[in-house]
Design a protein around this motif. Structure first.
Motif, PDB file in Angstrom:
ATOM      1  N   GLU A 156      59.818  10.188   4.456  1.00 13.74           N
ATOM      2  CA  GLU A 156      59.011  11.793   3.948  1.00 13.74           C
ATOM      3  C   GLU A 156      57.727  12.042   4.668  1.00 13.74           C
ATOM      4  O   GLU A 156      57.846  13.123   4.872  1.00 13.74           O
ATOM      5  N   GLN A 157      56.998  10.658   4.821  1.00 12.04           N
ATOM      6  CA  GLN A 157      55.463  11.008   4.982  1.00 12.04           C
ATOM      7  C   GLN A 157      55.917  11.372   6.635  1.00 12.04           C
ATOM      8  O   GLN A 157      55.196  12.441   7.103  1.00 12.04           O
ATOM      9  N   LEU A 158      56.404  10.572   7.286  1.00 12.42           N
ATOM     10  CA  LEU A 158      57.230  10.987   9.053  1.00 12.42           C
ATOM     11  C   LEU A 158      57.395  12.088   9.230  1.00 12.42           C
ATOM     12  O   LEU A 158      57.137  12.755  10.184  1.00 12.42           O
ATOM     13  N   LEU A 159      58.876  12.360   7.971  1.00 11.59           N
ATOM     14  CA  LEU A 159      59.331  14.293   8.592  1.00 11.59           C
ATOM     15  C   LEU A 159      58.251  15.201   8.087  1.00 11.59           C
ATOM     16  O   LEU A 159      58.276  15.832   8.648  1.00 11.59           O
ATOM     17  N   GLY A 160      57.460  15.072   7.265  1.00  9.94           N
ATOM     18  CA  GLY A 160      56.918  16.433   7.043  1.00  9.94           C
ATOM     19  C   GLY A 160      55.835  15.737   7.586  1.00  9.94           C
ATOM     20  O   GLY A 160      54.539  17.413   7.083  1.00  9.94           O
ATOM     21  N   SER A 161      55.285  15.168   8.258  1.00  7.60           N
ATOM     22  CA  SER A 161      53.461  15.534   8.152  1.00  7.60           C
ATOM     23  C   SER A 161      53.248  14.898   9.925  1.00  7.60           C
ATOM     24  O   SER A 161      53.226  15.379  10.613  1.00  7.60           O
ATOM     25  N   ASP A 162      54.039  13.660   9.891  1.00 11.07           N
ATOM     26  CA  ASP A 162      53.707  13.171  11.042  1.00 11.07           C
ATOM     27  C   ASP A 162      54.603  13.470  12.393  1.00 11.07           C
ATOM     28  O   ASP A 162      54.002  13.456  13.952  1.00 11.07           O
ATOM     29  N   ILE A 163      55.645  13.855  12.294  1.00 12.67           N
ATOM     30  CA  ILE A 163      56.542  14.474  13.696  1.00 12.67           C
ATOM     31  C   ILE A 163      56.569  15.755  14.041  1.00 12.67           C
ATOM     32  O   ILE A 163      55.839  15.759  15.158  1.00 12.67           O
ATOM     33  N   PRO A 164      55.438  16.007  13.002  1.00 15.36           N
ATOM     34  CA  PRO A 164      55.384  17.975  13.127  1.00 15.36           C
ATOM     35  C   PRO A 164      54.115  17.657  14.107  1.00 15.36           C
ATOM     36  O   PRO A 164      53.286  18.667  14.740  1.00 15.36           O
ATOM     37  N   LYS A 165      52.694  16.951  13.379  1.00 14.20           N
ATOM     38  CA  LYS A 165      51.634  16.329  13.706  1.00 14.20           C
ATOM     39  C   LYS A 165      52.247  16.278  15.837  1.00 14.20           C
ATOM     40  O   LYS A 165      50.901  16.782  16.463  1.00 14.20           O
ATOM     41  N   ALA A 166      52.923  15.089  16.418  1.00 16.35           N
ATOM     42  CA  ALA A 166      52.799  14.743  17.181  1.00 16.35           C
ATOM     43  C   ALA A 166      53.745  15.825  18.339  1.00 16.35           C
ATOM     44  O   ALA A 166      53.539  15.834  18.681  1.00 16.35           O
ATOM     45  N   ALA A 167      55.074  17.255  16.967  1.00 10.32           N
ATOM     46  CA  ALA A 167      54.977  17.995  17.682  1.00 10.32           C
ATOM     47  C   ALA A 167      54.464  18.861  18.861  1.00 10.32           C
ATOM     48  O   ALA A 167      54.263  19.867  19.715  1.00 10.32           O
ATOM     49  N   ALA A 168      53.403  19.175  17.864  1.00  9.26           N
ATOM     50  CA  ALA A 168      52.356  20.498  18.089  1.00  9.26           C
ATOM     51  C   ALA A 168      51.330  19.706  19.031  1.00  9.26           C
ATOM     52  O   ALA A 168      51.213  20.537  20.097  1.00  9.26           O
ATOM     53  N   ALA A 169      50.960  18.357  19.120  1.00  9.76           N
ATOM     54  CA  ALA A 169      49.954  17.896  19.960  1.00  9.76           C
ATOM     55  C   ALA A 169      50.927  17.440  21.388  1.00  9.76           C
ATOM     56  O   ALA A 169      50.548  18.204  22.264  1.00  9.76           O
ATOM     57  N   LEU A 170      51.916  17.569  21.063  1.00  8.27           N
ATOM     58  CA  LEU A 170      52.496  16.979  22.538  1.00  8.27           C
ATOM     59  C   LEU A 170      52.963  18.558  23.306  1.00  8.27           C
ATOM     60  O   LEU A 170      54.024  18.953  24.829  1.00  8.27           O
ATOM     61  N   GLY A 171      53.616  19.673  22.351  1.00 14.88           N
ATOM     62  CA  GLY A 171      53.275  21.083  22.642  1.00 14.88           C
ATOM     63  C   GLY A 171      54.844  20.919  23.620  1.00 14.88           C
ATOM     64  O   GLY A 171      55.799  22.048  24.482  1.00 14.88           O
ATOM     65  N   ARG A 172      55.595  20.209  22.642  1.00 10.07           N
ATOM     66  CA  ARG A 172      57.587  20.790  22.501  1.00 10.07           C
ATOM     67  C   ARG A 172      57.924  20.523  21.428  1.00 10.07           C
ATOM     68  O   ARG A 172      57.934  19.830  20.304  1.00 10.07           O
ATOM     69  N   ASP A 173      58.999  21.181  21.702  1.00 14.25           N
ATOM     70  CA  ASP A 173      60.218  20.751  20.109  1.00 14.25           C
ATOM     71  C   ASP A 173      61.069  19.045  20.321  1.00 14.25           C
ATOM     72  O   ASP A 173      60.874  18.927  21.822  1.00 14.25           O
ATOM     73  N   LEU A 174      61.071  18.989  19.488  1.00 16.75           N
ATOM     74  CA  LEU A 174      61.287  17.458  18.959  1.00 16.75           C
ATOM     75  C   LEU A 174      62.799  17.397  19.048  1.00 16.75           C
ATOM     76  O   LEU A 174      62.847  17.708  17.673  1.00 16.75           O
ATOM     77  N   ARG A 175      63.905  16.584  19.493  1.00 18.51           N
ATOM     78  CA  ARG A 175      65.025  16.084  18.672  1.00 18.51           C
ATOM     79  C   ARG A 175      65.251  15.237  18.205  1.00 18.51           C
ATOM     80  O   ARG A 175      65.050  13.648  18.537  1.00 18.51           O
ATOM     81  N   VAL A 176      64.619  15.299  16.759  1.00 14.43           N
ATOM     82  CA  VAL A 176      64.937  14.133  15.449  1.00 14.43           C
ATOM     83  C   VAL A 176      65.890  14.416  14.935  1.00 14.43           C
ATOM     84  O   VAL A 176      66.731  15.708  14.422  1.00 14.43           O
ATOM     85  N   ALA A 177      66.476  13.484  14.470  1.00 19.07           N
ATOM     86  CA  ALA A 177      67.789  13.684  13.234  1.00 19.07           C
ATOM     87  C   ALA A 177      66.982  12.533  12.202  1.00 19.07           C
ATOM     88  O   ALA A 177      66.642  11.259  12.457  1.00 19.07           O
ATOM     89  N   VAL A 178      67.643  12.665  10.665  1.00 16.22           N
ATOM     90  CA  VAL A 178      67.600  11.023   9.919  1.00 16.22           C
ATOM     91  C   VAL A 178      69.246  10.991   9.781  1.00 16.22           C
ATOM     92  O   VAL A 178      70.257  12.019   9.961  1.00 16.22           O
ATOM     93  N   LEU A 179      69.565   9.683   9.413  1.00 18.68           N
ATOM     94  CA  LEU A 179      70.778   9.088   9.375  1.00 18.68           C
ATOM     95  C   LEU A 179      70.773   8.331   8.305  1.00 18.68           C
ATOM     96  O   LEU A 179      69.345   7.311   8.544  1.00 18.68           O
ATOM     97  N   LYS A 180      71.627   8.665   7.059  1.00 20.57           N
ATOM     98  CA  LYS A 180      71.709   7.486   5.437  1.00 20.57           C
ATOM     99  C   LYS A 180      72.894   7.448   5.956  1.00 20.57           C
ATOM    100  O   LYS A 180      73.478   7.512   6.521  1.00 20.57           O
ATOM    101  N   GLY A 181      73.102   6.468   4.894  1.00 19.33           N
ATOM    102  CA  GLY A 181      74.134   5.621   5.153  1.00 19.33           C
ATOM    103  C   GLY A 181      75.146   7.058   3.972  1.00 19.33           C
ATOM    104  O   GLY A 181      75.305   7.399   4.126  1.00 19.33           O
TER     105      GLY A 181
END
Length: 625
Positions: free
Chosen positions: A77-102
């Motif tokens: 939840e931390q990765l999805l809610g905080s860290d990945i959005p920060k990375a996307a903003a810094a990189l200046g592009r949309d990120l293709r990220v998926a969550v996969l569960k069992g």
């Protein structure tokens, strides 16, 4: 990477709360180099390093597909809610990220259709039927089928009937495959650059690829990053083994009966009766009423009878249509698990718990070396605690990754200014009859000084219950105890009720983040040695001794040191946190091995005087006034 994470870099320009940390930049550079060169890396990044962003950015910039596997839902939840959005903003592009569960996290379209046909007759209890009716609007409207969308927790009896489940899935043969929620999640993962999963799914996928035709749940990927890597050995052991449970056998029988009813054909009543008797007799012969017990001599005759009943059921089902053929294959797969339990293989440990019998590899180093490190993607293992001394040789040896590159980065926190370590001088040995009483007295005295605001970590549920009972009513603070509410609910209340006291064990030693004054006192009831009576621990120790090693020196002590470091890390979560850690186990002072624990902890002032604790909190009160 050092420029990216530097004071004037992209992250600093895109995130207002960004704080440049040399340790974070160094970790990011090491991860980028490992990914570029295809070289495994084991990295310890102390609390506060910002390790998530430090591996996410080079992973996203690597040009390949990367899987990030975590041990806890909180970190996902931390990765999805905080860290990945920060990375996307810094990189200046949309990120293709998926969550996969069992698969068991998704509704099965075929199962839901069967419910529509058969309705409440599938439920033994009216409360389960009501819960199903409560879920109906969500079932009709959900676009993902993910259990996490529900705003209530459905009973297990309901969800397991609706969930996909690896043993029930028909895969490409399913008539609902075009609208399958699990398949849709896999398709999103296949199109993503970064896939977020957990340790359990990763190792289950690894086991599936080994046993099947090489096709797994996760998409093909160039690298895997294991966060919370200190938990890899136990996760791998769990998912590279297997189990035979009464519930799993009962569910197979129910599914056979249900499939026959849906098709309007007679169920093999005699075969189902034979299976029920064989399953009940086999599990009852080995499973204890409570706890966990090692099974050194499995009942071969009863196991053979169970395997035979599964084979006969499979024969009765085979050739009667695709769904019944799939159930026949499932019966034979469970029969294979029964065979594994009965196999006198010295590389396996077999144990039983209420309702099931299970097996796991005694050592995971060999299987992981063969299945993952030598033939698999580039692996980066990251944790706040990978070392027990100067290096991570213990962890690398336990998981079979001896040849990996290594990096150790200290925490940017100033423990000498932020923490006081208190070692009470006159407490009894934790195995003494009066140990819990004495520990409770010390905890009450400390909590009166700190004004509550305490987390008490225990090493067993017995100690948890005993300490909670002994301190309740003696403090003007709410005493919360693990098990009285869901984990996240307890943590929310602990954070909100600043002066409360939380008594917990097991998963609370790691993966929880409570910042600010709500956690100002951390009490560790006992040094966290693995239980020597636990079947897996016992088997690992026996293996070490058989190979000429010393079980205490080579396994029990370093495992306890890693766990203590994890527990210690709960206290300081930011530069503004201050607090006291109290270790109530006198062995840390009186035994020679106590030095190994103290030397592994961050350098901070140590006292044996409770008056120094009072002075610390008095000074803290002045600072915050």
């Amino acid at each position: 990477m050092r420029d990216f994470f530097g004071p004037g870099g992209l992250l600093a320009r895109s995130a207002r709360d960004f704080e440049a940390r040399p340790e974070q930049a160094e970790l990011a550079a090491a991860v980028a180099e490992a990914l570029a060169e295809g070289r495994h890396l084991v990295a310890e990044a102390g609390t506060g390093t910002g390790k998530s962003l430090a591996y996410l950015v080079p992973a996203l910039e690597s040009g390949g597909r990367v899987v990030v596997a975590t041990a806890t839902k909180a970190l996902q939840e931390q990765l999805l809610g905080s860290d990945i959005p920060k990375a996307a903003a810094a990189l200046g592009r949309d990120l293709r990220v998926a969550v996969l569960k069992g698969r068991q996290n998704y509704v099965c379209r075929r199962g839901a259709h069967g419910f529509e046909l058969l309705g409440a007759s599938l439920f033994e209890h009216a409360s389960d039927a009501r819960a199903y009716e409560q879920m109906r609007p969500w079932l009709d409207s959900t676009e993902t089928g993910d259990r996490a969308e529900l705003d209530f927790e459905p009973p297990d009896a309901v969800w397991t009937e609706l969930a996909v489940g690896s043993d029930r899935c028909q895969g490409r043969r399913c008539p609902f495959v075009a609208t399958c929620f699990s398949e849709a999640a896999r398709a999103r993962a296949a199109a993503a650059d970064l896939v977020i999963a957990n340790h359990a799914l990763y190792f289950a996928d690894l086991g599936l690829r080994e046993r099947a035709d090489g096709t797994g749940v996760l998409p093909e990927h160039d690298a895997v990053i294991f966060d919370e890597a200190h938990r890899l050995e136990d996760a791998a052991a769990s998912w590279l083994g297997g189990r035979v449970s009464a519930y799993r056998l009962e569910r197979l029988a129910r599914d056979v009966d249900r499939a026959c009813r849906e098709r309007g054909v007679p169920a093999p009543a005699r075969g189902l009766d034979r299976l029920e008797v064989a399953a009940r007799t086999f599990v009852a012969s080995v499973a204890p009423s409570v706890g966990r017990r090692r099974v050194r001599e499995p009942p071969l005759d009863l196991g053979a009878a169970l395997e035979s009943s599964l084979a006969q059921l499979a024969e009765a089902l085979r050739g009667r249509g695709e769904e019944l053929d799939q159930l026949a294959r499932r019966a034979l797969e469970i029969g294979g698990e029964v065979r594994a339990v009965l196999d006198p293989n010295v590389d396996r440990v077999v144990w039983a718990e209420p309702g099931f019998v299970a097996w796991a590899p005694v050592e995971v180093a060999g299987p992981l070396r063969e299945l993952l490190w030598e033939a698999g993607p580039t692996a980066v293992l990251v944790s706040a605690t990978t070392t027990t001394g100067e290096d991570s040789s213990f962890l690398r040896r336990r998981v079979g990754l001896e040849e990996a590159a290594e990096l150790r980065l200290d925490s940017p926190f100033h423990y000498r200014d932020q923490v006081l370590l208190y070692l009470p001088p006159r407490l009894p040995d934790p195995r003494a009859p009066d140990a819990l009483d004495a520990a409770a007295e010390e905890i009450v005295a400390l909590c009166r000084i700190s004004g509550g605001r305490a987390l008490v970590l225990t090493t067993s549920h017995r100690a948890l219950a005993g300490l909670a009972d002994r301190i309740r009513g003696r403090l003007p603070h709410d005493v919360l105890a693990q098990g009285e509410a869901p984990r996240e609910r307890l943590l929310e209340r602990f954070r909100a009720e600043v002066d409360s006291v939380l008594v917990a064990t097991a998963t609370f030693w790691q993966g929880i983040d409570v910042r600010g004054e709500a956690l100002s006192l951390l009490v560790i009831e006992k040094l966290p040695f693995p239980s020597p009576g636990d079947p897996i621990t016992e088997a690992r120790c026996e293996r070490i001794v058989a190979e000429g090693g010393d079980a205490f020196r080579d396994y029990l002590l370093p495992a306890a040191v890693l766990q203590l470091r994890q527990g210690f890390g709960r206290l300081i979560r930011s530069h503004y946190d201050r607090g006291v850690v109290a270790i109530l186990d006198p062995r840390v002072r009186t035994r020679g091995y106590g030095r190994a624990f103290l030397e592994a902890l961050p350098s901070c002032p140590v006292t044996t005087h409770r008056s120094a604790v009072a002075e610390f909190f008095a000074a803290e009160a002045l600072l915050s006034a």
